[in-house]
Design a protein around this motif. Structure first.
Motif, PDB file in Angstrom:
ATOM      1  N   ARG A 179       0.842  -1.176   0.000  1.00 55.85           N
ATOM      2  CA  ARG A 179       0.000   0.000   0.000  1.00 55.85           C
ATOM      3  C   ARG A 179       0.886   1.238   0.000  1.00 55.85           C
ATOM      4  O   ARG A 179       1.976   1.215   0.587  1.00 55.85           O
ATOM      5  CB  ARG A 179      -0.921   0.028   1.226  1.00 55.85           C
ATOM      6  CG  ARG A 179      -1.963  -1.057   1.253  1.00 55.85           C
ATOM      7  CD  ARG A 179      -3.021  -0.742   2.310  1.00 55.85           C
ATOM      8  NE  ARG A 179      -2.428  -0.623   3.633  1.00 55.85           N
ATOM      9  CZ  ARG A 179      -2.347  -1.633   4.502  1.00 55.85           C
ATOM     10  NH1 ARG A 179      -2.824  -2.817   4.187  1.00 55.85           N
ATOM     11  NH2 ARG A 179      -1.791  -1.442   5.685  1.00 55.85           N
ATOM     12  N   PRO A 180       0.453   2.309  -0.646  1.00 57.21           N
ATOM     13  CA  PRO A 180       1.258   3.540  -0.635  1.00 57.21           C
ATOM     14  C   PRO A 180       1.596   3.963   0.787  1.00 57.21           C
ATOM     15  O   PRO A 180       0.728   4.018   1.656  1.00 57.21           O
ATOM     16  CB  PRO A 180       0.343   4.563  -1.323  1.00 57.21           C
ATOM     17  CG  PRO A 180      -0.535   3.738  -2.195  1.00 57.21           C
ATOM     18  CD  PRO A 180      -0.768   2.451  -1.450  1.00 57.21           C
ATOM     19  N   GLY A 181       2.878   4.204   1.030  1.00 57.83           N
ATOM     20  CA  GLY A 181       3.340   4.581   2.356  1.00 57.83           C
ATOM     21  C   GLY A 181       4.126   3.488   3.042  1.00 57.83           C
ATOM     22  O   GLY A 181       4.836   3.741   4.022  1.00 57.83           O
ATOM     23  N   ASP A 182       3.991   2.224   2.566  1.00 60.76           N
ATOM     24  CA  ASP A 182       4.787   1.136   3.142  1.00 60.76           C
ATOM     25  C   ASP A 182       6.262   1.326   2.788  1.00 60.76           C
ATOM     26  O   ASP A 182       6.590   1.735   1.656  1.00 60.76           O
ATOM     27  CB  ASP A 182       4.303  -0.225   2.621  1.00 60.76           C
ATOM     28  CG  ASP A 182       2.952  -0.599   3.204  1.00 60.76           C
ATOM     29  OD1 ASP A 182       2.605  -0.051   4.258  1.00 60.76           O
ATOM     30  OD2 ASP A 182       2.258  -1.425   2.588  1.00 60.76           O
ATOM     31  N   PRO A 183       7.190   1.057   3.722  1.00 61.06           N
ATOM     32  CA  PRO A 183       8.625   1.198   3.424  1.00 61.06           C
ATOM     33  C   PRO A 183       9.040   0.274   2.284  1.00 61.06           C
ATOM     34  O   PRO A 183       8.638  -0.898   2.232  1.00 61.06           O
ATOM     35  CB  PRO A 183       9.302   0.808   4.744  1.00 61.06           C
ATOM     36  CG  PRO A 183       8.244   0.998   5.798  1.00 61.06           C
ATOM     37  CD  PRO A 183       6.949   0.659   5.125  1.00 61.06           C
ATOM     38  N   LEU A 184       9.838   0.818   1.377  1.00 58.70           N
ATOM     39  CA  LEU A 184      10.291   0.016   0.235  1.00 58.70           C
ATOM     40  C   LEU A 184      11.165  -1.144   0.672  1.00 58.70           C
ATOM     41  O   LEU A 184      11.203  -2.189   0.012  1.00 58.70           O
ATOM     42  CB  LEU A 184      11.038   0.914  -0.758  1.00 58.70           C
ATOM     43  CG  LEU A 184      10.209   2.018  -1.426  1.00 58.70           C
ATOM     44  CD1 LEU A 184      11.083   2.844  -2.364  1.00 58.70           C
ATOM     45  CD2 LEU A 184       9.039   1.413  -2.197  1.00 58.70           C
TER      46      LEU A 184
END
Length: 296
Positions: A179-184
Motif C-alpha cells: 500500500r502507498p506509504g509502506d517502506p520500500l
C-alpha cells in the motif's frame, strides 16, 4: 366545481333580489356577498403566509410564518421512494397553527438505509372553516437515510492470493499487498515477482490490530439485503480497528477511514451511488466482506 356552484348560486340570488318583489329577497344575496368577502379576505391573508419546507436528519421540517394573528390548518403530503425500490410511500400530516411562527415535522420512513427521493410535495393552507385553501408545490432534494450500526459479527472471506501469501510468507511472518506509504525495504521481491504485484513482508511481532477490508457488493440483490449489508459495513468501518476500506469505483480503490469525516464522505458516496455501480468484475486481492445466503 365548487367555485362554479358558488358563482351560479350568487347569480341566482342576485336575479331574485332584482326581480322578486318579496321584502326578504335581498337576504340571500347579501349572505353570498358576505361569503365572497370572507373568501377574498382569507385568500389574501393565506397568500401572505410564508412557508419553508426542507429535509434534515431524516425528517421533513415545515415552518409556517403568518403576517398577523390567524388560525389556520396546514397540510403537507408527499411520496417517498427509495432509490432501489419501485414502490413509493405516501406521507401526510395536518397541523392546526395558532401562533405567528410554528414548525412541525414529518418523519421519513427509515426501514431501509440509502438515498430516498421526495416526490409530489404539496403544502396546503386552509382557513379554520375549511372554505378557502391555497396550495404550494414543494420540491425537495434527495436525502440519505444513514445506516444504524449493528452488533453482528464480521467475517471476511479470504481470496486465493491471501492463501498463497500466507503459505509462502511463513508462520512467523505476515505478507500483505503493498500500500502507498509502506517502506520500500519491506517489499518481498521474490514473492512480488511470482505474483506479478508488490507485496510487503512484516515480522509477526510487528502485526497490529489494524485491519483493511474490501467491500464486495455483487451478492447484494434485494433492498433488504442492501440494508443489512450497509448496516454491517457501517459497523465495520466505524470500528477503531478498521483503518482502510477498499471499494470498486471503476477500479479497486482504497480509502482511509481513521477520521469521522472520512467515514462520512465514504458512506455519502456509497449510499448515493446506484448499486450496479458498486458491482465489481472480480473479487479483490485482499480480505473481502461480502453478503452470502442472507448472512454476511
Amino acid at each position: 366545481m365548487r367555485k362554479l356552484l358558488l358563482c351560479f348560486t350568487t347569480i341566482m340570488a342576485l336575479a331574485i333580489a332584482l326581480f322578486h318583489d318579496a321584502s326578504y329577497s335581498y337576504v340571500p344575496f347579501l349572505l353570498l356577498v358576505a361569503l365572497w368577502s370572507y373568501i377574498a379576505i382569507w385568500y389574501l391573508l393565506l397568500k401572505r403566509v410564508q412557508t419553508d419546507v426542507y429535509v434534515a436528519d431524516e425528517v421533513v421540517w415545515i415552518t409556517v410564518q403568518m403576517p398577523a394573528f390567524m388560525r389556520l390548518f396546514v397540510t403537507f403530503s408527499c411520496n417517498v421512494k427509495h432509490v432501489l425500490s419501485e414502490e413509493a410511500i405516501a406521507l401526510h400530516t395536518t397541523q392546526h397553527i395558532a401562533s405567528p411562527t410554528e414548525t412541525f415535522t414529518l418523519p421519513l420512513p427509515t426501514t431501509y438505509c440509502g438515498t430516498v427521493h421526495v416526490h409530489d410535495g404539496m403544502l396546503t393552507l386552509k382557513d379554520t372553516l375549511g372554505i378557502v385553501s391555497v396550495k404550494h408545490a414543494v420540491e425537495l432534494a434527495p436525502t440519505i437515510i444513514w445506516p444504524a450500526s449493528t452488533n453482528q459479527t464480521v467475517e471476511a472471506s479470504t481470496t486465493a492470493m491471501y492463501t498463497l501469501l500466507g503459505s509462502d510468507g511463513g508462520a512467523r511472518e505476515k505478507v500483505t499487498p503493498y500500500r502507498p506509504g509502506d517502506p520500500l525495504k519491506h517489499i518481498h521481491w521474490p514473492i512480488s515477482a511470482k505474483l506479478q504485484t508488490l507485496v510487503v513482508q512484516q515480522h509477526a511481532f510487528m502485526e497490529t490490530q489494524q485491519q483493511s477490508f474490501a467491500l464486495y457488493f455483487n451478492d447484494v440483490q434485494t433492498l433488504s439485503q442492501y440494508d443489512a449489508f450497509m448496516r454491517l459495513c457501517y459497523h465495520l468501518v466505524s470500528s477503531p480497528e478498521c483503518q482502510h476500506i477498499t471499494i470498486w469505483k471503476d477500479d479497486w480503490q482504497t480509502y482511509d477511514v481513521t477520521e469521522p469525516q472520512q467515514i462520512t464522505a465514504l458512506f455519502t458516496y456509497l449510499l448515493n451511488v446506484p448499486l450496479s455501480q458498486l458491482y465489481a468484475p472480480s473479487l479483490p486481492a485482499m480480505k473481502a466482506i461480502r453478503y452470502e445466503g442472507g448472512h454476511a
